[in-house]
Design an enzyme around this catalytic site. Structure first.
Site, short mmCIF file in Angstrom:
data_model
loop_
_atom_site.label_atom_id
_atom_site.label_comp_id
_atom_site.label_asym_id
_atom_site.label_seq_id
_atom_site.Cartn_x
_atom_site.Cartn_y
_atom_site.Cartn_z
N GLU A 1 5.59 -1.41 14.37
CA GLU A 1 5.10 -2.57 14.41
C GLU A 1 5.50 -3.20 15.84
O GLU A 1 5.64 -4.58 15.84
CB GLU A 1 4.78 -3.35 13.40
CG GLU A 1 4.01 -2.65 12.13
CD GLU A 1 3.70 -3.63 11.27
OE1 GLU A 1 4.27 -4.69 11.20
OE2 GLU A 1 3.05 -3.17 10.00
N HIS B 1 -4.36 1.19 7.51
CA HIS B 1 -4.92 -0.03 6.29
C HIS B 1 -6.26 -0.44 6.92
O HIS B 1 -6.55 -1.30 7.91
CB HIS B 1 -4.01 -1.20 6.50
CG HIS B 1 -2.80 -0.76 5.97
ND1 HIS B 1 -2.32 -0.23 4.66
CD2 HIS B 1 -1.29 -0.93 6.71
CE1 HIS B 1 -1.07 0.06 4.70
NE2 HIS B 1 -0.33 -0.36 5.75
N GLU C 1 0.20 5.18 5.76
CA GLU C 1 0.02 4.09 4.87
C GLU C 1 -1.23 3.72 4.66
O GLU C 1 -1.79 2.46 4.20
CB GLU C 1 0.52 2.65 5.43
CG GLU C 1 1.91 2.78 5.87
CD GLU C 1 2.51 1.47 6.41
OE1 GLU C 1 2.01 0.51 6.20
OE2 GLU C 1 3.73 1.67 6.99
N ASP D 1 -4.72 3.07 3.00
CA ASP D 1 -5.39 2.45 2.06
C ASP D 1 -6.77 1.91 2.75
O ASP D 1 -6.94 1.51 3.82
CB ASP D 1 -4.78 1.55 1.27
CG ASP D 1 -4.21 0.32 1.93
OD1 ASP D 1 -4.44 0.17 3.16
OD2 ASP D 1 -3.38 -0.34 1.43
C1 XIL Z 1 4.24 -3.95 2.61
C2 XIL Z 1 4.59 -3.72 1.12
O1 XIL Z 1 3.42 -2.87 0.54
C3 XIL Z 1 4.62 -4.88 0.34
O2 XIL Z 1 4.98 -4.56 -0.96
C4 XIL Z 1 5.51 -5.86 0.89
O3 XIL Z 1 5.54 -7.13 0.46
C5 XIL Z 1 5.11 -6.18 2.34
O4 XIL Z 1 5.22 -4.63 2.85
N1 XIL Z 1 2.96 -2.32 7.19
C6 XIL Z 1 4.14 -1.48 6.70
C7 XIL Z 1 4.65 -1.56 5.37
O5 XIL Z 1 4.96 -1.05 7.49
O6 XIL Z 1 6.02 -1.53 5.28
C8 XIL Z 1 3.95 -2.66 4.74
O7 XIL Z 1 4.38 -2.68 3.23
C9 XIL Z 1 2.42 -2.98 4.82
C10 XIL Z 1 2.27 -2.89 6.07
#
Ligand code: XIL
Length: 479
Positions: free
Chosen positions: A176, A256, A285, A287
């Protein structure tokens, strides 16, 4: 592939390496057992790896992973679904900076090690997440001077990658680092402020030296739509790195999604354009907020986009069950809070050509037939295995039989042990055996009635005779 209607295969393989070899061995073994028994009714079907996310993805040459939270590893349903469905693990939080180096030069690997050890014991891949990120970064880092921050960043990369050297297939080296919106600018993080644009390149060079066998990824979100400034900015950085020989092997797309940020229609284009730069792409990631067939269609579309790009090497969803999702009110995952497969699961399986996808395999229409992904209401059941005890010469196993979305009145399933293992005792079921003695068909002891979604379990003791492999489950058949 042998198809068994009204049957759900849920094999639990002892390890994911050589998964299709295992499957073939199982098919051959079952065929031999059938021949020996001289009947086709002794077994309920051949177990197929393609009835799980990982099995179906493996048939497409991809991994299918999930993020896991160390704090949930004591929950048996969580672990059963994890072990059954996935072949790659990302630590949801346990490998972040604040978890591993909470104070300067004081590293704590115990929680992350538990996750890494579990992956290794199951033959699963491990994704490393994440080395350099502005978030979940302890405050002591943000007050360092430029020189201190540079050596601290490199030291963190070296220590963490050293700890898991040889175990991590891909590391999110930098996470990020770009701003949202139309600027295409670098995010104004402490790394950017103190070290300037060059910090990303420096992190990748350090990472390459620390573990030359790990794939090195840049990972970000809102980089899915090809027309977005952030996507273009990351693309330009990767193109620049490739042209100058800065070591980068992959780009992670967090994925996401929600209604304000839906799966873009040009997702495939984005993945392909990055891949054409000479890097792998991974969905890291995933979802998607929502429910029902609309959520299923979107999951299916993302899976299809990955499959359409030969360098898209795998998909990771950001959690096992909706109830533990970081945004659980969005119900964004593949299993509901009771670990039932959601239509989203069927959507992914349809895209992967797996056997749990309602029969639609190999669809390439962009997910418009997602309405067929409902669970159906015919009798069905699934089975999961876990080892419950182990002694010097033997172990106990427990198989949980769970009814699908309709009530059932009877069930049967198979447990296959590997010679010279022998099952020496069973409980809570009525066993029968094939002639080799290696394949046990288990039926209920007494009444086999189960309400929709509810479960029962049976147990058995395996004399190891030197072989500690987990037994393999065949199909569960319900009526
Ligand atoms: C999130 C986790 O799922 C949570 O449990 C934590 O509180 C915050 O981080 N981008 C990422 C992940 O790269 O590491 C993040 O994970 C979600 C967004």
């Amino acid at each position: 592939m042998i198809d068994t209607p009204r049957t759900s295969h849920e094999p639990r393989t002892p390890g994911r390496r050589g998964r299709s070899a295992l499957r073939n061995a199982l098919v051959v073994g079952a065929t031999l057992a059938l021949a020996a028994a001289g009947t086709v009714t002794a077994l309920t079907g051949t177990a197929s790896a393609a009835s799980t996310l990982a099995g179906a993805a493996a048939e497409q040459g991809r991994y299918f992973g999930t993020a896991i939270a160390a704090g949930r590893m004591g929950e048996s349903d969580y672990m059963s679904v994890l072990n059954r469905e996935f072949d790659s693990i990302t630590a949801e939080n346990a490998m972040k900076w604040d978890a591993l180096q909470p104070s300067r030069n004081s590293f704590n690997f115990s929680t992350a090690d538990r996750i890494a050890n579990h992956a290794r014991s199951q033959g699963m891949k491990l994704r490393g997440h994440t080395l350099v990120w502005h978030s979940q970064l302890p405050s002591w880092v943000t007050s360092l001077s430029t020189n201190d921050l540079r050596s601290t960043m490199n030291n963190h990369i070296n220590r963490v990658m050293g700890q898991y050297k040889g175990q991590v297939h891909s590391w999110d080296v930098v996470n990020e680092a770009f701003e949202d919106g139309s600027s295409g600018a670098r995010r104004n993080s402490v790394f950017q402020q103190r070290l300037g644009n060059g910090f990303i390149e420096e992190a990748f060079r350090t990472a390459r030296a620390a573990d030359p066998d790990a794939k090195l990824c840049y990972n970000d979100y809102n980089t899915d739509n090809w027309n977005h400034a952030k996507t273009q900015a990351v693309y330009n950085m990767v193109r620049d790195f490739k042209s100058r020989g800065v070591p980068i092997d992959c780009v992670g797309f967090q994925a996401h999604f929600n209604s304000g940020n839906p799966v873009p229609s040009n997702y495939h284009t984005t993945l392909q354009n990055f891949a054409d730069l000479g890097v792998d792409v991974q969905i890291t990631e995933l979802d998607i907020a929502g429910s029902g067939s609309s959520q299923a269609e979107q999951f299916k579309g993302v899976t299809q986009a990955c499959l359409a790009v030969s360098r898209c090497t795998g998909i990771t969803v950001w959690g096992v069950t909706d109830k533990y999702s970081w945004r659980s009110s969005d119900t964004p995952l593949l299993f509901d809070g009771n670990y039932n497969k959601k239509p989203a699961y069927q959507g992914v399986m349809e895209a992967l050509g797996g056997s749990d996808g309602g029969g639609t395999t190999g669809g390439t229409d962009g997910g418009t037939d997602g309405g067929t992904t409902g669970g159906g209401d015919t009798a069905s059941c699934t089975v999961t295995y876990e080892q419950t005890e182990r002694w010097g010469d033997r172990f106990n196993g427990r198989v949980t039989v769970r009814a699908g979305s309709a009530p059932i009145t009877n069930w049967s399933t198979t447990v296959t042990v590997s010679s010279p293992q022998k099952i020496s005792a069973t409980w809570n079921g009525t066993p029968s055996w094939d002639s080799s003695g290696n394949v046990m068909t288990m039926r209920p002891s007494g009444n086999g009635t189960l309400a929709a979604g509810s479960s029962t379990s049976f147990g058995f003791t395996v004399m190891a005779n030197g072989n500690w492999n987990a037994p393999r489950l065949g199909s569960c058949t319900a009526s």
